[in-house]
Design an enzyme around this catalytic site. Structure first.
Site, short mmCIF file in Angstrom:
data_model
loop_
_atom_site.label_atom_id
_atom_site.label_comp_id
_atom_site.label_asym_id
_atom_site.label_seq_id
_atom_site.Cartn_x
_atom_site.Cartn_y
_atom_site.Cartn_z
CD GLU A 433 -6.38 16.35 -18.73
OE1 GLU A 433 -7.29 16.79 -17.44
OE2 GLU A 433 -5.01 16.29 -19.16
CD GLU A 509 -2.43 19.59 -19.71
OE1 GLU A 509 -3.13 20.23 -20.30
OE2 GLU A 509 -2.59 19.52 -18.57
C1 GAL Z 1 -4.15 17.96 -16.63
C2 GAL Z 1 -5.10 18.91 -17.19
C3 GAL Z 1 -4.66 20.32 -17.07
C4 GAL Z 1 -3.70 20.64 -15.33
C5 GAL Z 1 -3.17 19.73 -14.89
C6 GAL Z 1 -1.64 19.32 -13.74
O1 GAL Z 1 -4.76 17.10 -16.66
O2 GAL Z 1 -5.44 19.45 -18.01
O3 GAL Z 1 -5.78 21.78 -17.13
O4 GAL Z 1 -4.73 20.58 -14.02
O5 GAL Z 1 -3.24 18.67 -15.38
O6 GAL Z 1 -1.43 18.07 -13.88
#
Ligand code: GAL
Length: 824
Positions: A433, A509
């Site tokens: 991100e 993710e």
């Molecule tokens: C994502 C990020 C992670 C964590 C997650 C929580 O955007 O890549 O590191 O912060 O959100 O939902």
């Protein structure tokens, strides 16, 4: 404290047992020695930055062993690194105070480490390489008062040639580390939290991380193994013997053809046994380096034979078979141990994940420990090794952006060279991100980084965890990455698939669903953001974040689209820091995202993933618990997570009807849900049916009466007496009939006697400010986990657990000497 220690008392010589672990070392008798700098370091943590090497008076210094995390003993304090920031990624409009963001543990400041040692095997004509697997952070390394080098990233492996600084007799190594506030989005740990070694070898030798093994051709009856050895010296010859997992030689090859500073070998292995998550078969390459006829160096490198192809028509193909990532993201801390690497902790974490059916890990958002990679090789876990959470554009003022321009290339080079022989790694990630996704410079940056990965390792693709999907599908960024990896944004998968040329999408993710183990909230409804006064989240698994989604939103894509090649759920275990959604509240200091809590105890969600991912074993799990005094007659929905498609539910023998998985909603497709059950104490029973409607399995839970005694169960009842191995003992408060008391919060006290010690305790409660290293803690939702550590003496260890008004419980664990030195 006497700082002088000879090598034999203060250092460990790694011997033959380690050979099989790809650490690139040889036997004690040979010309290469690997010395582990483990015990008797002196440490001090200073509030005020001190750029000078501290005075020799170390009276106030603590004696510690490395790996070491200086901050994990707390205490928790909301003033530590109390960041006030606006998180753009979380779609926030204004800055919020975030007291628990980095775990509220004292990791900020300067830490100095010193270590005295002698190195009798170092003579003229030898080389000494000092290797750090990671030090948090901004390491400045001195030997005998002279600066040896600096490595800013706290997550990476680095090494320095210290040959010219070594002196006869006593040597003094000093390491200065510094963690700034506003430098991390989670608990980064503090200190020399991974191992440190000195490798002593001949000047004519294999270069550190200079060996690269690949398997370019694999057929049923033959695999071609390619070994490129980077060497120093001339008139050289490399002789390599490949051995199978039993140590039996299966091929030998010799070459003296130098190409620059490399000697390349192609070696045939007949009827190769392939590495996969189900069959993690490992070979070793034993390479000897000769100058003329003189043996100069020896190196053992472990590798696997496997092929991974990312095919736009099929997806990910491992050894000819299409598979998908059933993966989890993991931060590097091990809950109550902090970030200090411990092999037992990692092994337990991987075992728990494997039982869920998980086949992959993403080291979010940084370089993984070597120990984690070694275990993934051995236990069969695919690995996405990530590099950065930030490039040029900051997420936080003092993050990696400070170093990116000067260090990114060096960091990638070390990441790839130090880990590329691990068969588990099947993909690199150049970033998570990164805000640069939508800057003008973004596409160039991603190309630059990806090219470095390709130059260092042409065999694996590169991804980036991208969250700005609309930008990356129009600005070229998304077109450049080998594998487009998306973080959340499931509604944009189809559009991205249409517009991007790769033909594949990875859920880099996913989910970010939040829950607290054993806590349930009413009414049960699907929400994308919700906070409660007790700072806990509901384990009905119906609440995610504004930017994220529920597990099923990913499941449908994974199941229905061939071009979606898998997912990495955020996260497998809870971690220290980032207590979303309670980032602004206190006390709250660890995450709620985990499929397991911070102690590694499964939350209900564990069984939802298991019901889909573990295709071998039965899953039949009922939630919530059934102790709802005061809710009599009120609607208390019951969910069942199962691999079976239908089941009938009974409350005290009265049928609540049959539920069948269907596609009415995404949840109905994967969960069996009885939404109108009225609570009455007693027995909840579920009978599951097979495809033909025949009863095939059943499970029940009961209302517990008041807490009566304690039950103990150890994940391992025999551990190695090396002073490092751990047994994780789950402590459950139960009633007089042995039924778990799901709401018990009894204070429990622990005593370990015999050949071990109490190491830590964790109850998985994100709001608890009790310290992990003290032998007392309250149960959370009726449970907690005690970590018992072996000493270096074999024998019996006993853990005794007491609690007010509860019958005391004891458990015995045996610790034994390993046949060979244990490689923790
Ligand atoms: C994502 C990020 C992670 C964590 C997650 C929580 O955007 O890549 O590191 O912060 O959100 O939902």
């Amino acid at each position: 404290m006497n700082m002088a220690h000879t090598i034999s008392s203060a250092l460990y010589i790694i011997s033959a047992a380690i050979l099989s672990l790809n650490l690139g070392c040889a036997t004690q008798n040979s010309i290469r020695r690997v010395v582990l700098l483990e015990k008797d370091w002196q440490f001090i943590n200073e509030e005020v930055a001190n750029a000078q090497i501290p005075e020799t008076d170390t009276a106030n210094w603590e004696t510690v062993s490395v790996p070491h995390d200086w901050a994990i003993k707390g205490p928790f304090d909301k003033k530590i690194d109390a960041q006030v920031v606006r998180v753009v990624q979380n779609l926030e409009k204004k800055a919020h105070p975030r007291p628990g963001r980095t775990g509220a543990l004292p990791h900020i400041g300067v830490g100095w480490y010193r270590k005295s040692f002698t190195l009798p095997e170092f003579k003229t004509g030898k080389k000494a390489i000092l290797v750090f697997d990671g030090a948090m952070s901004d390491a400045h390394v001195y030997l005998n008062g002279k600066k040896v080098g600096n490595w800013p990233s706290g997550y990476n492996y680095f090494n320095f040639d210290i040959s010219k600084y070594i002196q006869e007799g006593e040597n003094l190594l000093a390491v200065r580390l510094e963690n700034l506030s506003f430098s991390s989005r989670w608990y980064p740990g503090a200190g020399i939290y991974r191992k440190v070694q000195i490798i002593v070898k001949d000047e004519v030798s294999f270069q550190q991380w200079g060996t690269f093994i690949t398997t370019p051709f694999i057929y049923d009856d033959l695999a071609m193994v390619n070994i490129k050895s980077t060497v120093s010296g001339d008139n050289l010859k490399v002789v390599t013997e490949i051995r199978d997992a039993d140590g039996k030689p299966v091929a030998t090859h010799s070459s003296d053809k130098m190409d620059g500073n490399q000697i390349e070998q192609y070696i045939e292995v007949y009827t190769p046994k392939l590495w996969s998550p189900e069959t993690p078969y490992l070979y070793t390459a034993h390479s000897k380096l000769y100058q003329g006829t003189e043996l100069k160096d020896e190196l053992v490198t472990r590798f696997g034979i496997r092929s991974v192809v990312y095919d736009r028509n099929k997806g990910m193909v491992l050894n000819g078979k299409v598979i998908k990532f059933k993966g989890v993201c993991l931060h590097h801390d091990q809950g109550p141990l902090g970030t200090a690497v411990n092999r037992s902790a990692l092994r337990r974490q991987i075992s728990i994940m494997k039982d869920m059916g998980c086949n992959a890990i993403r080291s979010s958002h940084n370089m993984p420990s070597q120990e984690q990679l070694e275990l993934c090789d051995e236990m069969g876990i695919l690995f996405m090794a990530e590099s950065f959470d930030e490039w040029v554009k900051p997420k936080i003022p003092n993050g990696y952006n400070r170093w990116f321009k000067d260090w990114a290339e060096k960091d990638i080079v070390n990441l790839v060279r130090a880990t590329r022989n691990h068969p588990c790694i099947v993909m690199w990630s150049a970033g998570n991100e990164v805000p640069d996704q939508s800057t003008e410079e973004g596409p160039q940056l991603v190309k630059w980084l990806q090219d470095i990965f390709h130059r260092e390792d042409p065999t694996r693709p590169v991804t980036v965890g991208m969250d700005q999907v609309r930008s990356v599908i129009t600005n070229g960024f998304g077109t450049i990455v080998d594998i487009p990896g998306f973080n959340y944004r499931v509604h944009l998968y189809d559009e991205a698939y249409e517009k991007l040329p790769q033909g594949l999408i990875l859920g880099a993710e996913t989910a970010s669903t939040v829950s607290s183990r054993g806590i349930y909230k009413f009414p049960v409804e699907k929400l994308d953001w919700k906070k409660w006064d007790d700072l806990q989240c509901s384990s009905y698994d119906m609440v995610c974040c504004r930017w994220s989604n529920l597990p099923e939103d990913d499941f449908v894509l994974q199941d229905d689209k061939d071009w979606v090649i898998g997912e990495f759920v955020w996260t497998g275990f809870d971690y220290l820091g980032e207590p979303t959604p309670y980032f602004a509240e206190w006390p709250s200091r660890s995450s709620y995202f985990g499929i397991c809590d911070l102690a590694g105890l499964p939350k209900d969600r564990y069984y939802l993933y298991r019901s889909r991912w573990n295709t071998k074993d039965e899953t039949l799990h009922i939630l919530p618990h059934w102790n709802w005094e005061g809710r009599e007659g009120e609607t208390t929905p019951v969910f069942v997570y199962s691999n079976y498609d239908s089941a009938e539910l009974f409350v005290n023998g009265i049928s609540q009807g049959v539920q069948k998985k269907s596609s009415v909603t995404k949840q109905n497709r994967y969960r069996l849900m009885w939404m109108n059950v009225k609570y009455e104490p007693g027995i909840v029973k579920v009978i599951a049916f097979d495809d033909k409607g025949k009863a095939i399995a059943e499970k029940e839970i009961r209302t517990a009466s008041k807490p009566h005694h304690i039950q103990l169960s150890a994940d391992r009842d025999v551990i190695v007496a090396d002073g490092k191995e751990l047994s994780y003992v789950t402590v459950s408060v139960v009633d007089q009939n042995g039924i778990p008391c799901p709401t018990a919060t009894n204070r429990l006290n622990f005593k370990v006697s015999g050949a071990g010690k109490f190491k830590a305790v964790c109850n998985g409660d994100a709001t608890s400010l009790e310290m992990f290293h003290l032998p007392t803690m309250k149960a959370f939702s009726g449970k907690l986990v005690v970590l018992v550590q072996s000493s270096e003496d074999a024998g019996k260890i006993e853990l005794e657990v007491k609690g007010d008004g509860l019958e005391t419980a004891k458990i015995k664990i045996a610790s034994t000497k390993a046949a060979e030195p244990h490689p923790n």
